[in-house]
Design a protein around this motif. Structure first.
Motif, PDB file in Angstrom:
ATOM      1  N   UNK A  12       0.925  -1.123   0.134  1.00  0.00           N
ATOM      2  CA  UNK A  12      -0.235  -0.024   0.098  1.00  0.00           C
ATOM      3  C   UNK A  12       0.941   1.180   0.089  1.00  0.00           C
ATOM      4  N   UNK A  13       0.723   2.036  -0.898  1.00  0.00           N
ATOM      5  CA  UNK A  13       1.536   3.400  -1.124  1.00  0.00           C
ATOM      6  C   UNK A  13       0.820   4.422  -0.485  1.00  0.00           C
ATOM      7  N   UNK A  14       1.650   5.506  -0.657  1.00  0.00           N
ATOM      8  CA  UNK A  14       0.992   6.885   0.027  1.00  0.00           C
ATOM      9  C   UNK A  14      -0.059   7.461  -0.950  1.00  0.00           C
ATOM     10  N   UNK A  15       0.006   7.124  -2.113  1.00  0.00           N
ATOM     11  CA  UNK A  15      -1.116   7.379  -3.221  1.00  0.00           C
ATOM     12  C   UNK A  15      -2.163   6.516  -2.824  1.00  0.00           C
ATOM     13  N   UNK A  16      -2.292   5.221  -2.426  1.00  0.00           N
ATOM     14  CA  UNK A  16      -3.209   4.464  -2.110  1.00  0.00           C
ATOM     15  C   UNK A  16      -4.032   4.913  -0.998  1.00  0.00           C
ATOM     16  N   UNK A  17      -3.029   5.511  -0.053  1.00  0.00           N
ATOM     17  CA  UNK A  17      -3.791   6.113   1.321  1.00  0.00           C
ATOM     18  C   UNK A  17      -4.473   7.086   1.105  1.00  0.00           C
ATOM     19  N   UNK A  18      -4.045   8.187   0.077  1.00  0.00           N
ATOM     20  CA  UNK A  18      -4.913   9.235  -0.395  1.00  0.00           C
ATOM     21  C   UNK A  18      -6.020   9.004  -1.095  1.00  0.00           C
ATOM     22  N   UNK A  19      -5.950   7.909  -1.846  1.00  0.00           N
ATOM     23  CA  UNK A  19      -7.185   7.346  -2.762  1.00  0.00           C
ATOM     24  C   UNK A  19      -8.178   7.025  -1.560  1.00  0.00           C
ATOM     25  N   UNK A  63      -6.102  -1.921   9.403  1.00  0.00           N
ATOM     26  CA  UNK A  63      -4.748  -1.630   9.966  1.00  0.00           C
ATOM     27  C   UNK A  63      -4.352  -0.332   9.791  1.00  0.00           C
ATOM     28  N   UNK A  64      -4.661   0.011   8.496  1.00  0.00           N
ATOM     29  CA  UNK A  64      -4.289   1.598   8.222  1.00  0.00           C
ATOM     30  C   UNK A  64      -4.977   2.696   9.000  1.00  0.00           C
ATOM     31  N   UNK A  65      -6.081   2.171   9.486  1.00  0.00           N
ATOM     32  CA  UNK A  65      -6.660   2.942  10.545  1.00  0.00           C
ATOM     33  C   UNK A  65      -6.092   3.050  11.903  1.00  0.00           C
ATOM     34  N   UNK A  66      -5.584   1.947  12.316  1.00  0.00           N
ATOM     35  CA  UNK A  66      -4.948   1.824  13.540  1.00  0.00           C
ATOM     36  C   UNK A  66      -3.472   2.357  13.538  1.00  0.00           C
TER      37      UNK A  66
END
Length: 297
Positions: A12-19, A63-66
């Motif tokens: 998961x990239x920084x771009x995926x997080x923004x998406x 996982x991203x939330x935590x």
């Protein structure tokens, strides 16, 4: 682009997080379940049979939330799924009444054997009950892709076999196949792991029964797996505890010793074993298994 997290083989990239943040903002009233399904649809993230991988996606988003990368909406309800309960709270399989009279016969006298895939059928509770009562590891609910088989002889259940998705990292198997990390990530679904094999006590006197069952199982399993999950199985594997068994029936059915595990689980933080060391056995279902499993096209 910077990789912020790796989850179940997906970077998961920084771009995926923004998406994902944008997706959450655009659907302010959506639940976590709905958001995971929308993300799967946006990423075309599905199983070979077309089913969305929303459970895996939900775990990724959690996982991203935590980790503080995204902000998920509050949980709306407690998941009633028994798989989400603590192990101690899970109900054990209900015992079934079965005929336990010893089967005093030769293999030739009890053939032909009947192989029944019983997951999501009325016989699944019987399968669970037999493993809970007679297998030294008892019954545990599989996760991911999995199938359950009851083997019948003369109208009576005589064996149980459970198969599930293979562990992602397994040194002896990976070296035997010789695939790259990318090939393993893409093709691990083509391997099935034999998690349980039980010959019931009343059939233990039938000579060569276990190896005969293992010899027939690959063809039956690959056929059913493709019918249910939309893809074949190219390779089988299992673990044997050397302190308990040599895996004689597997060897007699032409399973191949691949080596031993390190005894370190996936969450180990040191090089010291934190569980018992197992021997790994494998069985190529297809002759071209190395070529098929190593393909990254």
């Amino acid at each position: 682009m910077e990789v912020v997290l790796k989850y179940r083989g997906r970077a998961i990239t920084a771009g995926d997080v923004v998406f994902i943040r944008t997706l959450i903002t655009e659907h302010p009233g959506a639940s976590r379940r709905i958001l995971s399904k929308k993300l799967c649809e946006a990423w075309n993230w599905s199983q070979p049979n077309g089913t969305l991988r929303d459970m895996v996606c939900r775990g990724l988003m959690l996982e991203l939330h935590r980790a503080g990368h995204i902000e998920l909406p509050p949980v709306r309800q407690v998941n009633p799924n028994p798989l989400a309960r603590r192990k101690a709270e899970r109900r054990k399989p209900v015992p079934w009444l079965v005929d336990t009279t010893p089967l005093c016969a030769s293999l030739a006298e009890v053939r032909p054997l009947e192989f029944r895939q019983v997951r999501r059928t009325w016989e699944e509770p019987l399968f669970n009950s037999l493993l809970e009562r007679y297998h030294f590891l008892a019954y545990t609910q599989p996760v991911g892709e999995h199938l359950k088989y009851l083997i019948y002889a003369l109208g009576r259940p005589i064996a149980c076999l459970a198969w599930s998705s293979a562990p992602r990292h397994l040194g002896p198997r990976d070296r035997f196949i010789g695939w790259s990390a990318e090939a393993r990530r893409r093709n691990i679904r083509f391997i099935a792991y034999n998690t349980r094999f039980l010959i019931v006590p009343w059939a233990a006197g039938v000579s060569n029964l276990a190896s005969h069952i293992l010899g027939r199982m690959p063809t039956v399993l690959s056929r059913d797996w493709e019918r249910i999950y939309g893809h074949p199985i190219y390779f089988l594997e299992t673990f044997i505890d050397p302190a308990r068994s040599r895996g004689t029936c597997y060897r007699a059915a032409n399973w191949i010793p691949l080596g031993r595990t390190t005894g370190r689980g996936k969450d180990s933080t040191s090089k010291r074993p934190n569980r018992s060391i197992k021997e790994v056995l494998g069985y190529p279902v297809w002759k071209r298994f190395r070529q098929l499993l190593g393909d990254i096209r």
